[in-house]
Design a protein around this motif. Sequence first.
Motif, mmCIF file in Angstrom:
data_model
loop_
_atom_site.group_PDB
_atom_site.id
_atom_site.type_symbol
_atom_site.label_atom_id
_atom_site.label_comp_id
_atom_site.label_asym_id
_atom_site.label_seq_id
_atom_site.Cartn_x
_atom_site.Cartn_y
_atom_site.Cartn_z
ATOM 1 N N SER A 45 0.876 -1.171 0.000
ATOM 2 C CA SER A 45 0.000 0.000 0.000
ATOM 3 C C SER A 45 0.907 1.213 0.000
ATOM 4 C CB SER A 45 -0.892 0.017 1.240
ATOM 5 O OG SER A 45 -1.675 -1.152 1.301
ATOM 6 N N ASN A 46 0.647 2.147 -0.899
ATOM 7 C CA ASN A 46 1.504 3.314 -1.013
ATOM 8 C C ASN A 46 0.801 4.414 -1.802
ATOM 9 O OD1 ASN A 46 2.674 1.017 -3.035
ATOM 10 N ND2 ASN A 46 2.501 2.967 -4.116
ATOM 11 N N TYR A 47 1.467 5.541 -1.888
ATOM 12 C CA TYR A 47 1.044 6.605 -2.784
ATOM 13 C C TYR A 47 1.862 6.495 -4.060
ATOM 14 C CZ TYR A 47 -1.205 8.757 1.236
ATOM 15 O OH TYR A 47 -2.000 8.994 2.311
ATOM 16 N N ARG A 74 -3.527 7.066 -4.366
ATOM 17 C CA ARG A 74 -3.282 5.907 -3.504
ATOM 18 C C ARG A 74 -3.260 4.662 -4.378
ATOM 19 N NH1 ARG A 74 -8.348 6.435 0.168
ATOM 20 N NH2 ARG A 74 -9.144 6.726 -1.936
ATOM 21 N N THR A 96 -2.866 0.172 -4.191
ATOM 22 C CA THR A 96 -2.714 -1.112 -3.507
ATOM 23 C C THR A 96 -2.325 -2.129 -4.554
ATOM 24 O OG1 THR A 96 -4.430 -0.512 -1.911
ATOM 25 C CG2 THR A 96 -3.872 -2.852 -2.097
ATOM 26 N N THR A 124 -5.998 1.621 -7.908
ATOM 27 C CA THR A 124 -5.621 3.008 -7.597
ATOM 28 C C THR A 124 -6.849 3.899 -7.588
ATOM 29 O OG1 THR A 124 -5.362 3.772 -9.887
ATOM 30 C CG2 THR A 124 -3.441 2.710 -8.869
#
Length: 158
Positions: A112-114, A131, A133, A150
């Motif tokens: 999980s990240n930007y 965002r 995943t 996203t």
Amino acid sequence: MRNAVRSTAVLALTLVTLAHATAARADEAAVRAAADRFYAALNVMFTGDVQPMLEVWSHADDITYMGPGGGLHVGWAQVAPIWKATAEMKLGGSVEPTEMRVNAGADLAVTSNYEVGRNIVDGKTETVTIRATNIFRLENGQWKMIGHHTDLLSFLAK
């Protein structure tokens, strides 16, 4: 004798705990490497070359893609054409992951990240801050992407 048994049990528990922690770090490192390959492929794809993107994905029927252009695509037969069409757009620019969190299991992992960066659409620079995943599965000894989700990007949304 009782102390020797207790010491042996404590040592065994400590060794198992250390082995588990070491394996978890190795799994996390391998998943991070797979995520790095995905983002490298994404940035190459922005130049029009889709091949690296096709290589980081599983080609199974159960994969899913819900990207910044919208829609739900299931299975390699639906996902591959989306990446090919996106490559043809030659969006330019680059996108990098930030604040990535990794949860790795024995054969499934989630990041999980930007995603932060820019693309160029019709000569105009568009900012990307969304965002994401990503889901990976261990297939034949390699972590392959099986899901990407996203936020929508207005300049790509249909």
